[in-house]
Design a protein around this motif. Structure first.
Motif, PDB file in Angstrom:
ATOM      1  N   GLN A 160      -0.579   2.674  -3.399  1.00  0.00           N
ATOM      2  CA  GLN A 160       0.620   1.501  -3.345  1.00  0.00           C
ATOM      3  C   GLN A 160       0.267   0.395  -2.070  1.00  0.00           C
ATOM      4  N   ARG A 161      -0.270  -0.698  -2.321  1.00  0.00           N
ATOM      5  CA  ARG A 161      -0.336  -1.463  -1.073  1.00  0.00           C
ATOM      6  C   ARG A 161       0.969  -2.569  -1.122  1.00  0.00           C
ATOM      7  N   LEU A 162       1.474  -2.525   0.098  1.00  0.00           N
ATOM      8  CA  LEU A 162       2.567  -3.534   0.100  1.00  0.00           C
ATOM      9  C   LEU A 162       2.010  -4.780   0.403  1.00  0.00           C
ATOM     10  N   ASP A 163       2.803  -5.915   0.120  1.00  0.00           N
ATOM     11  CA  ASP A 163       2.617  -7.096   0.308  1.00  0.00           C
ATOM     12  C   ASP A 163       2.299  -7.298   1.997  1.00  0.00           C
ATOM     13  N   GLY A 164       1.212  -8.203   2.132  1.00  0.00           N
ATOM     14  CA  GLY A 164       0.662  -8.311   3.457  1.00  0.00           C
ATOM     15  C   GLY A 164       0.217  -7.189   4.133  1.00  0.00           C
ATOM     16  N   ALA A 165      -0.385  -5.989   3.622  1.00  0.00           N
ATOM     17  CA  ALA A 165      -1.068  -5.051   4.259  1.00  0.00           C
ATOM     18  C   ALA A 165      -2.167  -5.409   4.001  1.00  0.00           C
ATOM     19  N   PRO A 166      -3.196  -5.345   5.224  1.00  0.00           N
ATOM     20  CA  PRO A 166      -4.675  -5.459   5.357  1.00  0.00           C
ATOM     21  C   PRO A 166      -5.310  -4.711   4.233  1.00  0.00           C
ATOM     22  N   SER A 192      -6.690  -1.240   4.518  1.00  0.00           N
ATOM     23  CA  SER A 192      -5.672  -0.109   4.567  1.00  0.00           C
ATOM     24  C   SER A 192      -5.617   0.534   3.289  1.00  0.00           C
ATOM     25  N   ALA A 193      -6.085  -0.001   2.280  1.00  0.00           N
ATOM     26  CA  ALA A 193      -6.352   0.449   0.917  1.00  0.00           C
ATOM     27  C   ALA A 193      -7.453   1.611   0.736  1.00  0.00           C
ATOM     28  N   HIS A 194      -8.295   1.532   1.835  1.00  0.00           N
ATOM     29  CA  HIS A 194      -9.367   2.495   1.713  1.00  0.00           C
ATOM     30  C   HIS A 194      -8.965   3.555   2.889  1.00  0.00           C
ATOM     31  N   ILE A 195      -8.193   2.982   4.065  1.00  0.00           N
ATOM     32  CA  ILE A 195      -8.037   4.018   5.280  1.00  0.00           C
ATOM     33  C   ILE A 195      -7.060   5.138   4.684  1.00  0.00           C
ATOM     34  N   ALA A 196      -6.167   4.601   4.200  1.00  0.00           N
ATOM     35  CA  ALA A 196      -4.951   5.351   3.672  1.00  0.00           C
ATOM     36  C   ALA A 196      -5.211   6.638   2.705  1.00  0.00           C
ATOM     37  N   PRO A 197      -5.921   6.293   1.685  1.00  0.00           N
ATOM     38  CA  PRO A 197      -6.370   7.350   0.983  1.00  0.00           C
ATOM     39  C   PRO A 197      -7.520   8.523   1.885  1.00  0.00           C
ATOM     40  N   VAL A 242      -0.956   7.115   5.089  1.00  0.00           N
ATOM     41  CA  VAL A 242      -0.466   5.709   5.272  1.00  0.00           C
ATOM     42  C   VAL A 242      -1.465   5.049   6.174  1.00  0.00           C
ATOM     43  N   SER A 243      -1.669   3.706   6.146  1.00  0.00           N
ATOM     44  CA  SER A 243      -2.139   2.755   6.803  1.00  0.00           C
ATOM     45  C   SER A 243      -1.825   1.407   6.851  1.00  0.00           C
ATOM     46  N   GLY A 244      -1.829   0.793   8.228  1.00  0.00           N
ATOM     47  CA  GLY A 244      -1.501  -0.625   8.164  1.00  0.00           C
ATOM     48  C   GLY A 244      -0.709  -1.145   9.389  1.00  0.00           C
ATOM     49  N   VAL A 245      -0.082  -0.006  10.071  1.00  0.00           N
ATOM     50  CA  VAL A 245       0.533  -0.318  11.344  1.00  0.00           C
ATOM     51  C   VAL A 245      -0.175   0.877  12.445  1.00  0.00           C
ATOM     52  N   LYS A 246       0.724   0.847  13.718  1.00  0.00           N
ATOM     53  CA  LYS A 246       0.232   1.990  14.669  1.00  0.00           C
ATOM     54  C   LYS A 246       0.218   3.295  13.882  1.00  0.00           C
ATOM     55  N   SER A 247      -0.800   4.039  14.328  1.00  0.00           N
ATOM     56  CA  SER A 247      -1.006   5.468  13.618  1.00  0.00           C
ATOM     57  C   SER A 247       0.200   6.295  13.519  1.00  0.00           C
ATOM     58  N   SER A 248       1.216   6.385  14.844  1.00  0.00           N
ATOM     59  CA  SER A 248       2.167   7.103  14.910  1.00  0.00           C
ATOM     60  C   SER A 248       3.220   6.318  13.941  1.00  0.00           C
ATOM     61  N   GLU A 249       3.323   5.334  13.502  1.00  0.00           N
ATOM     62  CA  GLU A 249       4.337   4.694  12.664  1.00  0.00           C
ATOM     63  C   GLU A 249       3.610   5.201  11.229  1.00  0.00           C
ATOM     64  N   ASP A 250       2.353   4.981  11.049  1.00  0.00           N
ATOM     65  CA  ASP A 250       1.936   5.475   9.785  1.00  0.00           C
ATOM     66  C   ASP A 250       2.475   6.796   9.328  1.00  0.00           C
ATOM     67  N   ALA A 251       2.122   7.716  10.358  1.00  0.00           N
ATOM     68  CA  ALA A 251       2.678   9.015  10.065  1.00  0.00           C
ATOM     69  C   ALA A 251       4.241   9.101   9.813  1.00  0.00           C
ATOM     70  N   GLN A 252       4.960   8.441  10.403  1.00  0.00           N
ATOM     71  CA  GLN A 252       6.522   8.323  10.568  1.00  0.00           C
ATOM     72  C   GLN A 252       6.711   8.063   8.915  1.00  0.00           C
ATOM     73  N   ILE A 253       5.887   6.901   8.156  1.00  0.00           N
ATOM     74  CA  ILE A 253       6.203   6.578   7.062  1.00  0.00           C
ATOM     75  C   ILE A 253       5.825   7.854   6.073  1.00  0.00           C
ATOM     76  N   ALA A 254       4.786   8.400   6.243  1.00  0.00           N
ATOM     77  CA  ALA A 254       4.375   9.431   5.529  1.00  0.00           C
ATOM     78  C   ALA A 254       5.435  10.677   5.462  1.00  0.00           C
ATOM     79  N   ARG A 255       5.791  11.041   6.742  1.00  0.00           N
ATOM     80  CA  ARG A 255       6.908  11.937   6.707  1.00  0.00           C
ATOM     81  C   ARG A 255       8.069  11.604   6.190  1.00  0.00           C
ATOM     82  N   ALA A 256       8.667  10.493   5.974  1.00  0.00           N
ATOM     83  CA  ALA A 256       9.893   9.907   5.178  1.00  0.00           C
ATOM     84  C   ALA A 256       9.720  10.133   3.927  1.00  0.00           C
ATOM     85  N   GLY A 257       8.420   9.875   3.420  1.00  0.00           N
ATOM     86  CA  GLY A 257       8.164  10.050   2.106  1.00  0.00           C
ATOM     87  C   GLY A 257       8.160  11.494   1.476  1.00  0.00           C
TER      88      GLY A 257
END
Length: 135
Positions: A45-51, A54-59, A114-129
């Motif tokens: 799932q690529r959110l609006d505005g995501a680079p 990031s669709a390659h890095i997140a997977p 997750v990919s698109g912001v700072k790595s620590s924020e990416d991990a925060q989003i993954a953990r929330a999921g």
């Protein structure tokens, strides 16, 4: 024979919705990937505005976390610690923070990347999921 747990479509939807909500709460444009225990892509799932990249890095982050049964940041730390030869590890492509395994009772069910912001924020989003399914 052993019985093993697996992610179901309802789990994927719950993880993705919670991860998306966390990203939107902070106005972070990211891509969210969920893989099974073998690193096979189940959700992207690529959110609006995501680079686009990031669709390659997140997977790749999710794949690495699932196969390694640990957060992808562990590999980043190994490499940053000077063990550059680890870059040649087979089948590990996303050795950056942001991939988090989905673990239950000692079993890996898959991972979220997750990919698109700072790595620590990416991990925060993954953990929330992952928290959305009670893990």
């Amino acid at each position: 024979m052993k019985t093993r747990l697996t992610l179901e479509l309802a789990d994927l939807k719950a993880i993705a919705a919670a991860a998306e909500a966390e990203a939107l709460k902070h106005q972070w444009a990211v891509t969210i990937a969920i893989v099974d225990d073998g690193g096979h892509l189940l959700w992207l799932q690529r959110l609006d505005g995501a680079p686009p990249v990031s669709a390659h890095i997140a997977p790749a982050k999710a794949h690495t976390a699932a196969l390694g049964r640990r957060e992808s940041r562990v590999y980043e730390e190994i490499i940053n610690g000077g063990r550059y030869s680890f870059l040649s590890a087979p089948d590990l492509r996303g050795m950056l923070e942001g991939g988090v395994p989905i673990l239950k009772d000692g079993q890996c069910l898959g991972a979220v990347g997750v990919s698109g912001v700072k790595s620590s924020e990416d991990a925060q989003i993954a953990r929330a999921g992952i928290a959305a399914i009670g893990l």
